[in-house]
Design an enzyme around this catalytic site. Structure first.
Site, PDB file in Angstrom:
ATOM      1  N   SER A 147       0.799  -1.228   0.000  1.00  0.00           N
ATOM      2  CA  SER A 147       0.000   0.000   0.000  1.00  0.00           C
ATOM      3  C   SER A 147       0.832   1.280   0.000  1.00  0.00           C
ATOM      4  O   SER A 147       0.348   2.310  -0.438  1.00  0.00           O
ATOM      5  CB  SER A 147      -0.984  -0.004   1.166  1.00  0.00           C
ATOM      6  OG  SER A 147      -0.346  -0.314   2.364  1.00  0.00           O
ATOM      7  N   HIS A 188      -5.509  -3.589  -2.892  1.00  0.00           N
ATOM      8  CA  HIS A 188      -5.169  -2.656  -3.975  1.00  0.00           C
ATOM      9  C   HIS A 188      -5.063  -3.318  -5.349  1.00  0.00           C
ATOM     10  O   HIS A 188      -4.892  -2.625  -6.350  1.00  0.00           O
ATOM     11  CB  HIS A 188      -3.846  -1.944  -3.663  1.00  0.00           C
ATOM     12  CG  HIS A 188      -3.931  -1.062  -2.465  1.00  0.00           C
ATOM     13  ND1 HIS A 188      -4.534   0.165  -2.486  1.00  0.00           N
ATOM     14  CD2 HIS A 188      -3.519  -1.248  -1.188  1.00  0.00           C
ATOM     15  CE1 HIS A 188      -4.473   0.715  -1.279  1.00  0.00           C
ATOM     16  NE2 HIS A 188      -3.867  -0.123  -0.474  1.00  0.00           N
ATOM     17  N   LYS A 234     -11.995   0.000  -2.317  1.00  0.00           N
ATOM     18  CA  LYS A 234     -11.025   0.640  -3.190  1.00  0.00           C
ATOM     19  C   LYS A 234     -11.542   0.648  -4.647  1.00  0.00           C
ATOM     20  O   LYS A 234     -12.448   1.399  -4.932  1.00  0.00           O
ATOM     21  CB  LYS A 234      -9.659   0.018  -2.969  1.00  0.00           C
ATOM     22  CG  LYS A 234      -9.138   0.553  -1.616  1.00  0.00           C
ATOM     23  CD  LYS A 234      -8.069  -0.151  -0.918  1.00  0.00           C
ATOM     24  CE  LYS A 234      -7.855   0.550   0.430  1.00  0.00           C
ATOM     25  NZ  LYS A 234      -7.176  -0.250   1.415  1.00  0.00           N
TER      26      LYS A 234
HETATM   27  C1  LIG Z   1      -7.325  -0.617   2.840  1.00  0.00           C
HETATM   28  C2  LIG Z   1      -6.646  -1.878   3.186  1.00  0.00           C
HETATM   29  C3  LIG Z   1      -7.209  -2.800   4.075  1.00  0.00           C
HETATM   30  C4  LIG Z   1      -8.477  -2.493   4.856  1.00  0.00           C
HETATM   31  O1  LIG Z   1      -9.601  -2.470   4.063  1.00  0.00           O
HETATM   32  P1  LIG Z   1     -10.878  -1.632   4.574  1.00  0.00           P
HETATM   33  O2  LIG Z   1     -12.004  -2.165   3.794  1.00  0.00           O
HETATM   34  O3  LIG Z   1     -10.589  -0.198   4.314  1.00  0.00           O
HETATM   35  O4  LIG Z   1     -11.004  -1.917   6.049  1.00  0.00           O
HETATM   36  C5  LIG Z   1      -6.551  -3.989   4.292  1.00  0.00           C
HETATM   37  N1  LIG Z   1      -5.386  -4.272   3.680  1.00  0.00           N
HETATM   38  C6  LIG Z   1      -4.804  -3.408   2.825  1.00  0.00           C
HETATM   39  C7  LIG Z   1      -3.516  -3.774   2.163  1.00  0.00           C
HETATM   40  C8  LIG Z   1      -5.406  -2.179   2.574  1.00  0.00           C
HETATM   41  O5  LIG Z   1      -4.815  -1.315   1.758  1.00  0.00           O
END
Ligand SMILES: *Cc1c(COP(=O)(O)O)cnc(C)c1O
Length: 391
Positions: free
Chosen positions: A177, A205, A236
């Site tokens: 991320s 992602h 996302k």
């Molecule tokens: C955003 C994210 C999460 C969490 O997801 P949410 O639905 O926002 O709780 C978990 N792992 C990674 C790598 C992320 O980027």
């Protein structure tokens, strides 16, 4: 209270106090922050689906028909036909037998690792994995072995030391991320098979962005059937909300019976579920969005590198521009705002010391001209700030 207050003062003196900013969404690419209209370059809305007329329409219709709340947990009163349809769509997108939805990606990570492991087990976790994986590992009570970032040799050495544990899980972000790099999935699959470990990919992602049908990181490597656990989120590229685990029918049945965040939390609202179903349809049926995104990403990455910025090689829409010190990254971000660009600085403890950065994320709705505007903004700020690291 005095103790808490003093800790907050300390954070402030180190420049680490976190401030909320009100971000008002004006259109797909523009936001209003403190009265100023800025080009959004930091959102996870990779395909622009959070404001797509069809996802919005689906949510409104579902709310009109079913209400705003789901009224209960999935196993009590909250399991609507929409919830089951979404799980089928996810399994289809991810190329798995089955899937289970959680309220967030964070909860999906907690759910799967705490349900599958305990004190007799070992979790092998990449050192740059997302915070929700770190928390899940701690809560699982399993032994946690951290391996060097995407380092297959280090992981192999560590797997060799743990052959006598009951279960072994190797867990990695699919797309990391903060750096936007892709995990070495082929090597991880091989190690997981050689050492009888389960491989889990957090594809928050990658889903919707990577792979010919948007299936994500495993799809990109053509290895869907060899990754035991695929985790992801609808928050996302899908443009909505909610986490999931996709995998074999037995795995999913097990989680429905054992995963506490699934059993003890109210199911997601019908509006959110309907928007996710529509979002996944758009991911699947409109590959041109992925292609447009890819072109914009390459335009930005190449443009910034040509200006001499330190942008690690890669192909995902997460584009880190490494600046070094914290002050510099902060100054850079605030000057970008004067150029009409919203891109926050990312600093320790989120990233290692000396690698403070501007983390840009590009979406399919950014135009070629807007990408040029970002590059020009960086050029102007770099001139003003004085010097910057050569890439
Ligand atoms: C955003 C994210 C999460 C969490 O997801 P949410 O639905 O926002 O709780 C978990 N792992 C990674 C790598 C992320 O980027």
């Amino acid at each position: 209270m005095r103790e808490l207050f003093e800790e907050l003062l300390q954070l402030k003196s180190k420049g680490r106090y976190r401030h909320l900013r009100q971000i008002e969404n004006i259109s797909n690419n523009y936001v209003k922050v403190d009265g100023r209209t800025l080009l959004m370059c930091a959102s996870n809305n990779y395909l622009g689906l959070s404001k797509h007329p069809l996802t919005q329409k689906a949510a409104i219709e579902a709310i009109t028909q079913h209400g705003v709340g789901s009224t209960g947990a999935r196993l009590t009163t909250g399991n609507s036909p929409l919830h089951e349809q979404l799980e089928k769509e996810i399994a289809n997108l991810k190329g798995t037998e089955s899937a289970i939805v959680f309220n967030t990606g964070y909860m999906a990570n907690l759910a799967v690792l705490t349900a599958l492991t305990g004190p007799e087990d070992v979790i092998f976790s990449d050192e740059l994995n997302h915070a929700s994986i770190i928390d899940a590992c701690r809560l699982s009570k399993a032994k946690i072995v951290i391996y060097k970032h995407s380092d297959l040799q280090d992981l192999e050495m560590k797997l060799k030391q743990e052959v006598y544990s009951r279960r072994k899980i190797i867990v990695t972000d699919g797309v990391f991320s903060m750096d936007g790099d892709i995990a070495p999935v082929a090597g991880l699959v091989e190690l997981s098979e050689n050492f009888l470990a389960w491989l889990m990919i957090d594809d928050a992602h990658g889903t919707g962005v990577l792979g010919s049908t948007g299936g994500g990181t495993a799809d990109y490597f053509g290895m869907t059937d060899r990754v035991f656990i695929q985790m992801g989120t609808m928050s996302k590229a899908i443009g909505s909300e909610g986490g999931y685990i996709a995998g074999s029918q037995i795995l999913i049945d097990y989680l429905r019976n054992r995963a506490r965040p699934y059993i003890y939390s109210t199911a997601l609202s019908p509006g959110v579920i309907a928007a996710s179903i529509e979002g996944i349809r758009l991911v699947r049926d409109q590959p041109n969005r992925r292609e447009e995104l890819r072109q914009r990403v390459m335009q930005l990455r190449e443009g910034l590198r040509a200006e001499g910025f330190q942008v690690p090689l890669g192909e995902t829409p997460i584009v880190p521009v490494i600046l070094g010190g914290e002050e510099k990254a902060l100054a850079f971000s605030s000057k970008l705002e004067s150029e009409g660009i919203f891109a926050p600085a990312i600093r320790p403890p989120t990233v290692p010391n000396g690698t403070s950065r501007i983390r840009l994320t590009i979406t399919a709705t950014h135009t070629e001209a807007e990408i040029e505007q970002i590059i020009k903004g960086f050029r102007n700020v770099a001139r003003e700030v004085g010097h910057y690291e050569k890439g």
